[in-house]
Design a protein around this motif. Sequence first.
Motif, mmCIF file in Angstrom:
data_model
loop_
_atom_site.group_PDB
_atom_site.id
_atom_site.type_symbol
_atom_site.label_atom_id
_atom_site.label_comp_id
_atom_site.label_asym_id
_atom_site.label_seq_id
_atom_site.Cartn_x
_atom_site.Cartn_y
_atom_site.Cartn_z
ATOM 1 N N ALA A 181 8.717 -0.142 -17.079
ATOM 2 C CA ALA A 181 10.178 -0.027 -17.056
ATOM 3 C C ALA A 181 10.691 0.542 -18.374
ATOM 4 O O ALA A 181 11.618 1.368 -18.398
ATOM 5 C CB ALA A 181 10.811 -1.387 -16.785
ATOM 6 N N GLN A 182 10.091 0.134 -19.483
ATOM 7 C CA GLN A 182 10.498 0.660 -20.786
ATOM 8 C C GLN A 182 10.213 2.153 -20.903
ATOM 9 O O GLN A 182 11.000 2.908 -21.466
ATOM 10 C CB GLN A 182 9.773 -0.112 -21.896
ATOM 11 N N THR A 183 9.086 2.580 -20.331
ATOM 12 C CA THR A 183 8.741 4.006 -20.360
ATOM 13 C C THR A 183 9.726 4.822 -19.536
ATOM 14 O O THR A 183 10.184 5.893 -19.960
ATOM 15 C CB THR A 183 7.317 4.219 -19.823
ATOM 16 N N LEU A 184 10.082 4.312 -18.344
ATOM 17 C CA LEU A 184 11.026 5.030 -17.478
ATOM 18 C C LEU A 184 12.375 5.202 -18.152
ATOM 19 O O LEU A 184 13.025 6.240 -18.017
ATOM 20 C CB LEU A 184 11.197 4.276 -16.155
ATOM 21 N N ALA A 185 12.826 4.178 -18.853
ATOM 22 C CA ALA A 185 14.160 4.204 -19.465
ATOM 23 C C ALA A 185 14.151 4.736 -20.889
ATOM 24 O O ALA A 185 15.211 4.756 -21.537
ATOM 25 C CB ALA A 185 14.759 2.798 -19.450
ATOM 26 N N ASP A 186 12.964 5.161 -21.354
ATOM 27 C CA ASP A 186 12.835 5.610 -22.735
ATOM 28 C C ASP A 186 13.351 4.533 -23.686
ATOM 29 O O ASP A 186 14.137 4.797 -24.602
ATOM 30 C CB ASP A 186 13.595 6.926 -22.942
ATOM 31 N N ALA A 187 12.949 3.293 -23.405
ATOM 32 C CA ALA A 187 13.396 2.145 -24.199
ATOM 33 C C ALA A 187 12.176 1.344 -24.655
ATOM 34 O O ALA A 187 11.984 0.186 -24.271
ATOM 35 C CB ALA A 187 14.342 1.263 -23.377
ATOM 36 N N LYS A 188 11.335 1.991 -25.456
ATOM 37 C CA LYS A 188 10.122 1.343 -25.928
ATOM 38 C C LYS A 188 10.451 0.105 -26.756
ATOM 39 O O LYS A 188 11.323 0.114 -27.626
ATOM 40 C CB LYS A 188 9.305 2.336 -26.757
ATOM 41 N N ASN A 189 9.736 -0.990 -26.428
ATOM 42 C CA ASN A 189 9.914 -2.268 -27.135
ATOM 43 C C ASN A 189 11.360 -2.771 -27.075
ATOM 44 O O ASN A 189 11.874 -3.349 -28.029
ATOM 45 C CB ASN A 189 9.469 -2.154 -28.591
ATOM 46 N N LYS A 190 12.010 -2.539 -25.926
ATOM 47 C CA LYS A 190 13.374 -3.005 -25.733
ATOM 48 C C LYS A 190 13.458 -3.894 -24.486
ATOM 49 O O LYS A 190 12.707 -3.725 -23.533
ATOM 50 C CB LYS A 190 14.332 -1.824 -25.563
ATOM 51 N N VAL A 191 14.386 -4.823 -24.525
ATOM 52 C CA VAL A 191 14.697 -5.656 -23.358
ATOM 53 C C VAL A 191 16.222 -5.773 -23.274
ATOM 54 O O VAL A 191 16.910 -5.553 -24.265
ATOM 55 C CB VAL A 191 14.052 -7.061 -23.441
ATOM 56 N N THR A 192 16.708 -6.116 -22.108
ATOM 57 C CA THR A 192 18.152 -6.321 -21.970
ATOM 58 C C THR A 192 18.509 -7.800 -21.825
ATOM 59 O O THR A 192 19.634 -8.193 -22.095
ATOM 60 C CB THR A 192 18.704 -5.565 -20.745
ATOM 61 N N THR A 193 17.546 -8.592 -21.381
ATOM 62 C CA THR A 193 17.807 -10.021 -21.163
ATOM 63 C C THR A 193 16.611 -10.828 -21.626
ATOM 64 O O THR A 193 15.455 -10.464 -21.359
ATOM 65 C CB THR A 193 18.063 -10.318 -19.678
ATOM 66 N N GLY B 299 0.804 -1.220 0.000
ATOM 67 C CA GLY B 299 0.000 0.000 0.000
ATOM 68 C C GLY B 299 0.835 1.267 0.000
ATOM 69 O O GLY B 299 0.320 2.350 -0.292
ATOM 70 N N SER B 300 2.145 1.161 0.299
ATOM 71 C CA SER B 300 3.016 2.334 0.269
ATOM 72 C C SER B 300 3.213 2.804 -1.170
ATOM 73 O O SER B 300 3.050 2.041 -2.127
ATOM 74 C CB SER B 300 4.384 2.004 0.890
ATOM 75 N N THR B 301 3.557 4.079 -1.317
ATOM 76 C CA THR B 301 3.803 4.640 -2.645
ATOM 77 C C THR B 301 5.193 5.270 -2.693
ATOM 78 O O THR B 301 5.727 5.708 -1.676
ATOM 79 C CB THR B 301 2.748 5.690 -3.015
ATOM 80 N N PHE B 302 5.762 5.299 -3.863
ATOM 81 C CA PHE B 302 7.037 5.964 -4.091
ATOM 82 C C PHE B 302 7.068 6.447 -5.532
ATOM 83 O O PHE B 302 6.263 6.013 -6.369
ATOM 84 C CB PHE B 302 8.214 5.029 -3.795
ATOM 85 N N LYS B 303 8.001 7.325 -5.829
ATOM 86 C CA LYS B 303 8.083 7.897 -7.159
ATOM 87 C C LYS B 303 9.412 7.562 -7.830
ATOM 88 O O LYS B 303 10.454 7.522 -7.189
ATOM 89 C CB LYS B 303 7.922 9.423 -7.100
ATOM 90 N N ILE B 304 9.330 7.337 -9.146
ATOM 91 C CA ILE B 304 10.516 7.210 -9.987
ATOM 92 C C ILE B 304 10.318 8.157 -11.158
ATOM 93 O O ILE B 304 9.363 8.018 -11.926
ATOM 94 C CB ILE B 304 10.724 5.777 -10.511
ATOM 95 N N SER B 305 11.192 9.140 -11.267
ATOM 96 C CA SER B 305 11.100 10.149 -12.328
ATOM 97 C C SER B 305 9.718 10.794 -12.390
ATOM 98 O O SER B 305 9.147 11.006 -13.472
ATOM 99 C CB SER B 305 11.449 9.532 -13.686
ATOM 100 N N GLY B 306 9.147 11.056 -11.221
ATOM 101 C CA GLY B 306 7.867 11.748 -11.156
ATOM 102 C C GLY B 306 6.655 10.851 -11.270
ATOM 103 O O GLY B 306 5.521 11.301 -11.082
ATOM 104 N N THR B 307 6.830 9.564 -11.583
ATOM 105 C CA THR B 307 5.707 8.635 -11.697
ATOM 106 C C THR B 307 5.512 7.914 -10.371
ATOM 107 O O THR B 307 6.472 7.348 -9.826
ATOM 108 C CB THR B 307 5.948 7.608 -12.817
ATOM 109 N N LYS B 308 4.295 7.939 -9.871
ATOM 110 C CA LYS B 308 4.014 7.329 -8.573
ATOM 111 C C LYS B 308 3.626 5.858 -8.763
ATOM 112 O O LYS B 308 2.800 5.513 -9.612
ATOM 113 C CB LYS B 308 2.874 8.061 -7.873
#
Length: 491
Positions: free
Chosen positions: A268-280, A234-243
């Motif tokens: 995660a893709q939106t946060l990293a500006d990596a649309k339709n990308k994966v690393t693994t 139930g806790s909230t936190f922000k990453i780059s302004g997104t809650k």
Amino acid sequence: MFGIYLKRELGRRKKAALVIALGLALGIALVITVSSVSAGMTQAQDKVLKSLYGLGTDMTVTKAQSAPKAGSSQGPNFKFDAKSSSKTSQSSDRVMTQGGQALKASLVEKVSAQKGVASAVGALSLNVTKVDGSFTQGKAQSSSGSGSNGRAQGGPGGPGGSTGGSGQPQVQGGGADFDVNNYSVAGIDVTDQELGPLASTKITSGRTFTASQTDAKVAVVSKSYAKSKKYKVGSTFKISGTKYTVIGIATPSSSESSTDVYLPLKQAQTLADAKNKVTTIYVKATDSQRISAVKKEIQANISGTTVTTSSDLASTVSGSLSTASSLAAGVGKWLSIAVLAAAFLVAALLTSSAVSRRVREFGTLKALGWPSRKVTRQVVGESMVNGLIGGALGIALGLAAAYTVTAISPKLTAQLGSTGGGPGGNMGGPGGGGPGRSTASKLESALTAPVSMTTIALAVGLAVTGGLIAGAMGGWRASRMRPADALRSVS
């Protein structure tokens, strides 16, 4: 006749039989102990790898990070707004992919279509650096006064031209106070959580993602990270302004996870500006015995990628687990062989020596009509009984030793580090940020010593082999005796 004579002769030579049996027992017990400890090492190593690699994952597909261009900066940078207030809070997040060069998400389907692949899912590994704090504006102050060498007004210095007049303004106070929070984020495919980073954890509070939360602003956090940040469901936190809202607390199945936050892959893709990308890309093979063949298949059909299997990852494990495993597999193996060889040799020599002391007995039996093969059978029979007794004692001693190791359960540490030395490396724990992590994961595992039926069967086989070797040497010696030898030995 054979059984009666065998029982009587073994009863007459209890000490010699016991010495032979004990020699074989020690060798067999050592073999059982080393085999069971080696099996325990393998289990401990598999447990460590599964906790990092992902339960059910047989291999991962990644791509090495390309070399940075000349003059480009790969380090994080932060920009803060200039404010006029004397004390202003500032906060900035830097989100970077880690674990190698980003791959197209479409490659997941291509990997899934390879021969021998049961399933494949993609994941995006991120590193978030959060800088949070404030600037305090300083104040300019000037000091005035008369210097000892000051000149009178109207002198060469002009009005107010004393050298001891007003000094240059100096800034006093002010500064900056910032906290830096660095944590890892894994973007996972919420439609298939059987593979990948979250597969090696257990949700101990709250719940995991549902298949419909592919782009929901929800998160699962690790137990250790939740404790350090005092998060709960139930806790909230922000990453780059997104809650984001915490919906679950994940506890690693066997060790501390190095992934702090789990998000739906699209978020995660939106946060990293990596649309339709994966690393693994995490891969499960249809047959665990064909992992090497599947690895070659993927490397041949998907160029530019690096395929890492569990066995590849195992080669990077160090620490006391690796040391103990090497000792059990190397020193223990050769020590067992040496002890067994010595036990077999001692049993053969003692049996041959016993035959030499029974010249009158065997010579008389031959004079009474016993053929050489019957004398040989008698000696081999006695040696086989000694071997079986030694085998029974050896199994008992080996089981006791294995039980003692399991009861004590000594703790072994395992350190799994990257061979790549940073982004772009080919190894690393995909469950904790993907291949090429620059930091090593230190884990702990309890050692057990399981005894399989195969090990027991091996012990029985060794006991029979020892008896046959001793009996063969003694029987060969007995078969060469002649009836006349019995008369020569009469004093």
